[in-house]
Scaffold this active site. Structure first.
Site, short mmCIF file in Angstrom:
data_model
loop_
_atom_site.label_atom_id
_atom_site.label_comp_id
_atom_site.label_asym_id
_atom_site.label_seq_id
_atom_site.Cartn_x
_atom_site.Cartn_y
_atom_site.Cartn_z
N GLU B 140 0.81 -1.23 0.00
CA GLU B 140 0.00 0.00 0.00
C GLU B 140 0.83 1.27 0.00
OE1 GLU B 140 -0.88 -2.59 1.62
OE2 GLU B 140 -2.93 -2.95 0.96
N HIS B 209 -10.82 -5.06 10.07
CA HIS B 209 -11.52 -4.76 8.83
C HIS B 209 -12.69 -3.81 9.04
CE1 HIS B 209 -9.34 -8.20 7.17
NE2 HIS B 209 -9.63 -7.70 6.00
#
Lengths: 422, 404
Positions: B140, B209
């Site tokens: 990322e 998450h």
């Protein structure tokens, strides 16, 4: 390849001329892992490396060329290289003076001793090629073409600086010359460089433009332990991006010796692990750097992908002007001072009759005047006014939003004065 | 909002989660393994839970009949609109922008061949090629930085975080480079990136998450943040974000991807800095965004039946706040309730409370109340998870309390 204790760096001597010796591990009780004392050297296994890295043997070629009397550079090129390195050195020396006189502040990182790397690479690039650097970026900007005035003004924090005084020593940017910074955190610029290389490939393959721009990313040995470095090596090799990763291995990350922080200090080896050539070159010799750079840049322009080049170099001053530089061995410093790239090039030019003392002296004088003039210019330039405070936060100042009165904040007349409530 | 009215009388604000067929759903991918597209009857089991929750006496069905507002944005004014789900609206917006400008490209994990974990980029790689819809490795920080570098040199990347939480790994690049480079370069380089991805609390996805990153990013100078909540504003905000010269972070919500709505055929964009009036009212201003909008609208039904008239505003622009729309509302109702999914500490609600107090203190009859998620890592267990997030019943109670 690794032994029980594995630093295998032949860092201090010219490796091609010494016989192979077995590496002797220091006693296990040694508290200082990765000592800064000279290690017994071992000849690099070039054969193994060469199979994967076709470019690694350039230094040998360079050495072989000399006896046949064909020179590596013409007179014009030689003088350009010399002038660039003198500019880098004089500018940095002037920075130090100005810093101690209180004209510039904060963290200032000087490039003395490493000029060969900057000159060797950047003088091969065109204006549309990009350069990405770290906080030690003054000389990269200068080599790329940013005027000494603009860089000095930026250091003084004046409006006429290349970033309007908003960046400072560690953030040299130039849209005109494609200097994409100037980053304070190490490793931070490498993904940006990867992105610039991606744009080059995108322009060629998606937009169908004639674009063979390359990007050169400069960073140090400390960065080579950072995740961003490896992530970008992977992506650059994967997408075959036109980028050259140049490691300016000056052996020290502030006070952390490269050997103490890196499990395998031979950084060039990390290239083949990702599927790109890894090259080690003597970064104190501008001609060797230039030869390697030519090969790497040509590779990138041809679309063959990235190259990792490790330049063994040294910084003559401390990490920054605030660094007392007490940790480094005086003998080590002396050894590298004897390999000063400027002195080496001067010797080469004179010995090979490419220039004489007078010409080189006149270049030095010209540069001295240039740097003096840059200081005068920076001194005379105005400091940024309040109106500049809010101007460049957003490219589209609507980003400051809508105020309670229904107007955009940026429409408030106080916005341009820098006093608006945002 | 037609999204809420869809499905007729018995539907509640949560009904948008029904899908045309269960095959359309993709379970949220876990970070550690390659995600498997499971054709489960996830939606069916959820639907049954939904029905259980909806056991209320018959109420005025169109209590939330919206907008006789002139706000053309949230109305489906064109008769010949087309119906689609929120993720399709995002895809449509993205595709239109990619057609319009060849410099727009997408980067992210599994956006290309896989079509995106939430199918926002489905089919785009086939249409535009592997370089324009780039499947990145799992890095990322580096690919966000790569997007930023590409933006500086002329492209307009849309960077997808498979889950917003993963962008924590890209914080270095988002904070230092995305937000600040325009300024530190003295205005020389613009960074027209869009960073988008699903965030928020889903259905038992676990703590990592279920993060709400808007609170972490809100202090970064130089970026804009918007949150979409309906197919209409999803498409509009996506297009506006791509066209903006500023870096924009577009927050989507995992549970809202299957909202269905009819949107106009003609091209439109939503204003990035404006809030959306969902339901005009007189008694109290309820400010919300993203998924909580639906909890608020569900509570609004109850409130209307109890005789209250809440004004509901979807703030949409998380940074900067639209203080005009919000201010006008406060000046009318004099009471403010903020309902958000962000954490209590340092969330969007906290900033909004401060902004309202600072700007509209004189107009308030009661302290600004803020309902946020608990300062708790989102638990896996369904019951616990339910208690960490604001539920409609709490909203009703809060309004009653404020309106005493």
């Amino acid at each position: 390849m690794a032994t029980a204790f594995s630093p295998t760096i032949p860092l201090h001597e010219n490796r091609t001329s010494l016989p192979a010796t077995r590496l002797v591990p220091p006693p296990p009780s040694s508290a200082f892992l990765g000592s800064t004392r000279s290690l017994p050297i071992r000849r690099l296994n070039h054969a193994l490396a060469a199979r994967r890295s076709p470019v690694v043997a350039v230094q040998e070629i360079v050495k072989e060329k000399k006896p046949t009397n064909s020179l590596l550079i013409t007179k014009e090129e030689g003088l350009v290289l010399y002038e660039d390195m003198i500019l880098g050195r004089s500018f940095e020396d002037m920075c130090a003076q100005m810093y101690y006189r209180g004209k510039m502040f904060g963290f200032v990182h000087l490039y003395n001793g490493q000029e060969a790397v900057s000159t060797g690479f950047i003088k091969l690039l065109t204006q549309s090629d990009s350069v990405v650097s770290t906080y030690r970026d003054h000389v990269h900007a200068l080599s790329k073409g940013v005027s000494a005035r603009a860089v000095m003004s930026e250091l003084f924090g004046k409006v006429t600086g290349c970033c309007r005084g908003q960046g400072g020593s560690m953030h040299m940017f130039s849209k005109e010359h494609n200097v994409l910074g100037g980053f304070a955190f190490i490793g931070e610029g490498i993904p940006v460089a990867t992105g610039a290389a991606f744009t080059s490939k995108y322009k060629r393959e998606v937009l169908k433009q004639d674009c063979d721009d390359v990007t050169v990313a400069f960073f140090g040995d400390g960065t080579c332990n950072n995740g961003q470095f490896y992530e970008c090596l992977n992506m650059a090799a994967l997408y075959k991006l036109p980028i050259i990763f140049v490691v300016e291995n000056n052996l020290w990350a502030i006070g952390m010796s490269h050997l103490r922080s890196t499990s395998d200090p031979e950084i060039w080896k990390k290239g083949p692990a990702f599927g790109m050539p890894g090259v080690h070159v003597d970064g104190m010799d501008v001609l060797k750097v230039r030869e390697v750079a030519k090969e790497a840049v040509t590779r990138a322009r041809r679309g063959e992908g990235p190259t990792l080049v490790e330049c063994e170099t040294y910084r003559f001053r401390g990490h920054s002007l605030a660094d007392p530089d007490e940790l480094r061995d005086a003998a080590e410093k002396a050894k590298y001072a004897a390999r000063d790239p400027i002195t080496a090039l001067k010797k080469y030019l004179i010995e090979n009759k490419l220039a004489n003392e007078a010409e080189l002296k006149s270049i030095e004088k010209k540069i001295d005047e240039l740097v003096e003039e840059a200081v005068e210019f920076a001194d005379a330039s105005p400091q940024p006014g309040r109106s500049q405070l809010l101007e460049n936060v957003f490219a589209d100042p609507k980003g400051f939003g809508i105020g309670p009165d229904g107007r955009y904040r940026c429409e408030d007349p106080k916005f341009t004065e820098g006093t608006a409530q945002v | 909002m037609s999204a809420i009215l869809q499905g007729g009388v018995a539907s509640t604000a949560l009904s948008p989660f029904k899908t045309t067929d269960s095959n359309k759903l993709v379970t949220a991918p876990s970070r550690s393994s390659l995600s498997v597209r499971s054709r489960s009857d996830w939606s069916k089991s959820f639907g049954s839970r939904l029905i259980a929750r909806r056991s209320q006496p018959p109420l005025i069905p169109n209590a939330v009949a919206t907008k006789k507002t002139d706000n053309a944005e949230s109305s489906t004014s064109s008769k010949s609109g087309h119906e689609l789900l929120l993720f399709e609206a995002l895809q449509e917006g993205l595709e239109e922008e990619m057609d319009r400008d060849p410099h727009v490209c997408v980067m992210g994990e599994d956006v290309g061949h896989y079509g995106g974990s939430y199918k926002v980029t489905k089919g785009l790689a086939d249409k535009f090629g592997d370089l324009r819809v780039l499947d990145t490795p799992i890095c990322e920080n580096a690919f966000t930085g790569m997007g930023i570098g590409a933006a500086m040199t002329g492209l307009r990347p849309v960077i997808e975080g498979m889950n917003m939480g993963f962008l924590l790994l890209a914080f270095n690049q988002i904070s230092n480079n995305c937000g600040m480079l325009h300024y530190t370069s003295g205005g020389q380089f613009t960074i027209p990136v869009v960073i988008r991805g699903p965030g928020g609390v889903g259905r038992q996805l676990g703590a990592e998450h279920s993060q709400r990153l808007e609170s972490y990013f809100q202090s970064i100078p130089g970026i804009q943040m918007v949150a979409c909540s309906t197919p209409y504003n999803a498409k509009g905000l996506m297009k506006a974000a791509i066209r903006s010269e500023n870096p924009v972070i577009l927050f989507e919500h995992v549970l809202l991807y299957n909202l269905k709505e009819s949107i106009p055929d003609e091209e439109y964009i939503c204003n990035l800095e404006e809030a959306e009036m969902v339901r005009p009212g007189e008694h109290i201003t309820i400010l919300t965004y993203s998924r909580m909008r639906y909890h608020v609208m569900q509570a609004a039904k109850t409130l209307v039946n109890k005789g209250y008239d809440p004004e509901v505003i979807d703030i949409r622009s998380l940074k900067p706040f639209d203080l005009y729309t919000i201010g006008n509302s406060v000046k009318k109702t004099h009471r403010v309730l903020i309902v958000e999914e962000c954490m209590r500490t340092g969330g969007i609600g906290a900033s909004l409370t401060a902004a309202i107090n600072e700007n509209f203190h004189d107009y308030l009859d009661a302290p600004v109340m803020c309902l946020s998620s608990q300062d708790v890592p989102t638990p896996y267990a369904g019951t616990l998870e339910e208690w960490t997030v604001v539920q409609p019943a709490q909203i009703v109670t809060a309004v009653e309390q404020l309106c005493q």
